[in-house]
Design a protein around this motif. Structure first.
Motif, PDB file in Angstrom:
ATOM      1  N   SER A  22     -59.059 -49.497 102.116  1.00  0.00           N
ATOM      2  CA  SER A  22     -58.651 -50.446 103.148  1.00  0.00           C
ATOM      3  C   SER A  22     -59.760 -51.004 103.510  1.00  0.00           C
ATOM      4  N   SER A  23     -59.808 -52.173 104.493  1.00  0.00           N
ATOM      5  CA  SER A  23     -61.029 -52.421 105.284  1.00  0.00           C
ATOM      6  C   SER A  23     -61.352 -51.857 106.275  1.00  0.00           C
ATOM      7  N   GLY A  24     -62.300 -52.112 107.225  1.00  0.00           N
ATOM      8  CA  GLY A  24     -62.796 -51.245 107.836  1.00  0.00           C
ATOM      9  C   GLY A  24     -61.966 -50.783 109.114  1.00  0.00           C
ATOM     10  N   SER A  25     -60.917 -51.956 109.326  1.00  0.00           N
ATOM     11  CA  SER A  25     -59.812 -51.673 110.543  1.00  0.00           C
ATOM     12  C   SER A  25     -59.015 -50.599 110.120  1.00  0.00           C
ATOM     13  N   GLY A  26     -58.903 -50.093 108.814  1.00  0.00           N
ATOM     14  CA  GLY A  26     -58.165 -48.931 108.491  1.00  0.00           C
ATOM     15  C   GLY A  26     -58.884 -47.693 109.181  1.00  0.00           C
ATOM     16  N   GLN A  36     -68.037 -54.176 102.897  1.00  0.00           N
ATOM     17  CA  GLN A  36     -68.563 -55.706 102.650  1.00  0.00           C
ATOM     18  C   GLN A  36     -69.715 -55.886 103.683  1.00  0.00           C
ATOM     19  N   LYS A  37     -70.110 -55.113 104.579  1.00  0.00           N
ATOM     20  CA  LYS A  37     -71.101 -54.995 105.300  1.00  0.00           C
ATOM     21  C   LYS A  37     -72.402 -54.587 104.813  1.00  0.00           C
ATOM     22  N   ALA A  38     -73.172 -53.652 105.351  1.00  0.00           N
ATOM     23  CA  ALA A  38     -74.367 -53.226 104.829  1.00  0.00           C
ATOM     24  C   ALA A  38     -74.389 -52.468 103.683  1.00  0.00           C
ATOM     25  N   GLU A  58     -72.094 -53.637 117.807  1.00  0.00           N
ATOM     26  CA  GLU A  58     -70.755 -54.720 118.102  1.00  0.00           C
ATOM     27  C   GLU A  58     -71.304 -55.956 117.693  1.00  0.00           C
ATOM     28  N   THR A  59     -70.346 -56.325 116.673  1.00  0.00           N
ATOM     29  CA  THR A  59     -70.835 -57.548 115.445  1.00  0.00           C
ATOM     30  C   THR A  59     -70.604 -58.897 116.198  1.00  0.00           C
ATOM     31  N   SER A  60     -69.850 -58.995 117.321  1.00  0.00           N
ATOM     32  CA  SER A  60     -69.479 -60.180 117.875  1.00  0.00           C
ATOM     33  C   SER A  60     -70.536 -60.477 118.946  1.00  0.00           C
TER      34      SER A  60
HETATM   35  C1  LIG Z   1     -66.361 -56.416 110.469  1.00  0.00           C
HETATM   36  C2  LIG Z   1     -65.921 -55.438 111.594  1.00  0.00           C
HETATM   37  C3  LIG Z   1     -64.891 -54.649 111.646  1.00  0.00           C
HETATM   38  C4  LIG Z   1     -63.569 -55.009 110.678  1.00  0.00           C
HETATM   39  O1  LIG Z   1     -63.750 -54.856 109.770  1.00  0.00           O
HETATM   40  P1  LIG Z   1     -62.733 -55.250 108.570  1.00  0.00           P
HETATM   41  O2  LIG Z   1     -63.561 -54.463 107.187  1.00  0.00           O
HETATM   42  O3  LIG Z   1     -62.715 -56.666 108.579  1.00  0.00           O
HETATM   43  O4  LIG Z   1     -61.482 -54.585 108.949  1.00  0.00           O
HETATM   44  C5  LIG Z   1     -64.744 -53.772 112.705  1.00  0.00           C
HETATM   45  N1  LIG Z   1     -65.520 -53.468 113.520  1.00  0.00           N
HETATM   46  C6  LIG Z   1     -66.736 -53.994 113.366  1.00  0.00           C
HETATM   47  C7  LIG Z   1     -67.909 -53.700 114.184  1.00  0.00           C
HETATM   48  C8  LIG Z   1     -66.944 -55.001 112.464  1.00  0.00           C
HETATM   49  O5  LIG Z   1     -68.390 -55.618 112.257  1.00  0.00           O
END
Ligand SMILES: *Cc1c(COP(=O)(O)O)cnc(C)c1O
Length: 362
Positions: free
Chosen positions: A64-68, A194-196, A141-143
């Motif tokens: 799944s993606s991270g949201s999973g 897909q992040k670090a 917090e990525t935002s």
């Molecule tokens: C990217 C991100 C998510 C979402 O991850 P997905 O793989 O897009 O589901 C959740 N939390 C943080 C902190 C993120 O940077």
């Protein structure tokens, strides 16, 4: 139409730049997911992930993606009559709070202004005045480019609220920032690759404590896809409940081998070096959106103190040089811009991007 087969090099906070040698791992012949070959790949990868996360407890690989990870924590670790204290400091931690609520769980909010960190004191105060089953927070917090003081928070939890579960979104932190899962007594943390990890999207890594596993047994309506008990049952055979994203797991195996060979202390130092470089440039030319002491080592959010047109700067850099960095998230769109420096990003590429931006703004 864009030329999507010749995309820009990515400096956005996910998906991030991927090395050719990693792409090549995705091109290997697939395996039968119930065969010994897959179990060998899976088992070896989990062993490496345990070294990276400093844990001897459960590590699951979830397609799944991270949201999973958000959904898994909500469905498995909180009963319907319990409340989770959601620490909210930006778009991702806010969204996780909504995921608990969407799964029918009771949420109490601990909100700070976007750009600020959540501290151990704030959490302690809330927990001392209520009855909570768990806390949730985003490590990074990525935002907003803020790293919350997770180690301090975990120490405080051990001393003052040891019975409350600690649930941590490490999506943009894992690998780039220290996670000592067992020592810090975290109950669940997760990240997408897909992040670090610098792998194309499709797989998430979950670490889950023994006590969280025991808790999940008592929670009803865990659902099907993210049931931790099913994950554990299959992990005993080095398998997953459903057919996994095998190419991504091959790439994960490759990246974990590289990380363990480099040594996690060195990996974290490399991230700090890239972050220091981008932060110094940001301070000279703009400002940091996050307070210096909480500024992230995996991405920098740069405050638009000059009031430049961020969308047009991004477009220009993309058109001239085929490089893409990030705008501010949501309501921060024109207030800041973000440059990721995680995983297989390197100093040379960052220098090049910043010199191109210099040419446009000076
Ligand atoms: C990217 C991100 C998510 C979402 O991850 P997905 O793989 O897009 O589901 C959740 N939390 C943080 C902190 C993120 O940077």
């Amino acid at each position: 139409m864009t030329d999507w087969k010749n995309p820009p090099k990515l400096f956005i906070p996910g998906p991030v730049h991927v090395l050719d040698e990693v792409y090549q791992q995705l091109a290997r012949p697939t395996l039968a997911h119930r065969a010994k070959e897959y179990s060998d790949l899976h088992g070896e990868t989990v062993t490496l992930l345990k070294k990276i996360l400093f844990t001897e407890q459960n590590v699951f690989i979830c397609s799944s993606s991270g949201s999973g990870g958000w959904e898994t924590a909500a469905r498995n670790l909180i009963s319907d009559d319990e409340t989770v204290l959601c620490c909210m400091c930006g778009a991702f931690s806010d969204k996780w709070a909504s995921v608990f609520a969407l799964n029918g769980k009771k949420v109490e909010e601990l909100k700070v202004e976007w750009g600020q960190a959540v501290t151990a004191e704030m959490i302690d105060e809330k927990l001392s005045n209520g009855n909570y089953a768990a806390i949730s927070l985003a490590y990074n917090e990525t935002s907003t480019g803020v790293t919350n003081p997770l180690e301090d928070i975990c120490k405080m939890m051990q001393e003052k609220h040891p019975e409350v579960l600690i649930l941590v979104d490490s999506v943009s932190a894992m690998v780039g920032l220290p996670i000592k899962f067992d020592e810090w007594k975290i109950d669940m943390t997760f990240a997408s690759v897909q992040k670090a990890f610098s792998i194309p999207p499709g797989v998430a890594v979950f670490a889950v404590s023994e006590r969280a596993m025991a808790k999940s047994k008592t929670v009803s309506n865990r659902g099907y896809y993210f049931d931790l008990q099913q994950y554990a049952k299959n992990a005993a055979k080095d398998q997953t409940p459903t057919t996994p994203a095998i190419p991504q797991i091959m790439a994960l195996n490759y990246q974990c081998n590289r990380l363990v060979a480099e040594g996690m202390e060195n990996v974290w130092a490399r991230h700090k070096e890239m972050a220091d470089f981008v932060r110094d440039w940001a301070k000279k030319n703009f400002g940091l959106f996050a307070p210096q002491e909480y500024a992230s080592n995996t991405l920098t959010a740069i405050a638009n103190t000059r009031g430049i047109d961020i969308a047009s700067l991004i477009k220009t850099i993309k058109e001239k040089h085929n490089l893409l960095f990030g705008n501010g998230y949501g309501s921060l769109k024109e207030k800041n811009f973000r440059i990721a420096h995680m995983g297989d990003m390197d100093m040379e590429s960052l220098k090049q991007l910043l010199s191109y931006i210099d040419q446009e703004i000076n």
